[in-house]
Design a protein around this motif. Structure first.
Motif, PDB file in Angstrom:
ATOM      1  N   ASP A  14       8.561 -15.248  50.741  1.00 25.46           N
ATOM      2  CA  ASP A  14       8.772 -13.804  50.726  1.00 25.46           C
ATOM      3  C   ASP A  14      10.251 -13.569  50.429  1.00 25.46           C
ATOM      4  O   ASP A  14      11.100 -13.621  51.318  1.00 25.46           O
ATOM      5  N   TRP A  15      10.582 -13.348  49.147  1.00 21.44           N
ATOM      6  CA  TRP A  15      11.961 -13.212  48.723  1.00 21.44           C
ATOM      7  C   TRP A  15      12.622 -11.955  49.287  1.00 21.44           C
ATOM      8  O   TRP A  15      13.843 -11.848  49.283  1.00 21.44           O
ATOM      9  N   SER A  16      11.847 -11.023  49.793  1.00 25.43           N
ATOM     10  CA  SER A  16      12.428  -9.810  50.370  1.00 25.43           C
ATOM     11  C   SER A  16      12.676  -9.943  51.871  1.00 25.43           C
ATOM     12  O   SER A  16      13.204  -9.029  52.486  1.00 25.43           O
ATOM     13  N   ASP A  17      12.337 -11.079  52.460  1.00 20.64           N
ATOM     14  CA  ASP A  17      12.579 -11.325  53.882  1.00 20.64           C
ATOM     15  C   ASP A  17      14.081 -11.216  54.149  1.00 20.64           C
ATOM     16  O   ASP A  17      14.883 -11.896  53.508  1.00 20.64           O
ATOM     17  N   PRO A  18      14.501 -10.357  55.085  1.00 20.73           N
ATOM     18  CA  PRO A  18      15.934 -10.160  55.366  1.00 20.73           C
ATOM     19  C   PRO A  18      16.651 -11.449  55.760  1.00 20.73           C
ATOM     20  O   PRO A  18      17.813 -11.644  55.411  1.00 20.73           O
ATOM     21  N   GLN A  21      17.304 -13.307  52.539  1.00 21.87           N
ATOM     22  CA  GLN A  21      18.336 -12.593  51.788  1.00 21.87           C
ATOM     23  C   GLN A  21      19.722 -12.889  52.359  1.00 21.87           C
ATOM     24  O   GLN A  21      20.675 -13.104  51.613  1.00 21.87           O
ATOM     25  N   GLU A  22      19.833 -12.915  53.697  1.00 23.16           N
ATOM     26  CA  GLU A  22      21.118 -13.203  54.343  1.00 23.16           C
ATOM     27  C   GLU A  22      21.581 -14.622  54.008  1.00 23.16           C
ATOM     28  O   GLU A  22      22.742 -14.851  53.686  1.00 23.16           O
ATOM     29  N   ARG A  25      22.799 -14.768  50.419  1.00 25.39           N
ATOM     30  CA  ARG A  25      24.120 -14.133  50.287  1.00 25.39           C
ATOM     31  C   ARG A  25      25.225 -15.092  50.734  1.00 25.39           C
ATOM     32  O   ARG A  25      26.291 -15.147  50.136  1.00 25.39           O
TER      33      ARG A  25
END
Length: 122
Positions: A14-18, A21-22, A25
């Motif tokens: 799930d590439w949108s999982d926060p 994403q963190e 980054r």
């Protein structure tokens, strides 16, 4: 016994999982090189097909048909390079073409004007 081959193998991401994403980054600014895993060797390089005068360089990594050279000058992408490496009483000479080049990222690279070049051997 029959296997259902219609489902893709591996893990779903799930590439949108926060959390993911963190993590991504955090790795955006990483600058990796693998010079620490190879003992550097002093070599002479000759630029272009007809070069008669060599210039000093360091062979800082080699694998398969790729070499990474460290120089104190830039070499243009696409340049033909002959690398002469002393080996015992002889000399190993190989030809390659510069596939990529850049200034060094390390603080000591910047202080010494180091450039790194990836050669694809021929």
């Amino acid at each position: 016994m029959s296997a259902d081959n219609s489902q893709p193998r591996g893990n779903r991401v799930d590439w949108s999982d926060p959390r993911l994403q963190e993590l991504l980054r955090k790795s955006e600014s990483w600058k990796l090189d693998n010079r620490g895993t190879y003992i550097p060797k002093e070599v002479m390089i000759h630029l272009g097909w007809g070069a008669s005068t060599g210039r000093p360089a360091k062979l800082v990594w080699e694998r398969d048909q790729v070499m990474m050279l460290e120089t104190r000058f830039a070499i243009p992408v696409g340049e033909q390079v002959r690398v002469d490496e002393p080996q015992g009483d002889g000399l190993r000479s190989v030809w390659g073409v510069v596939a990529e080049g850049r200034e060094g990222f390390r603080a000591e690279d910047r202080a010494d004007g180091i450039h790194l070049h990836w050669l694809h051997l021929r």
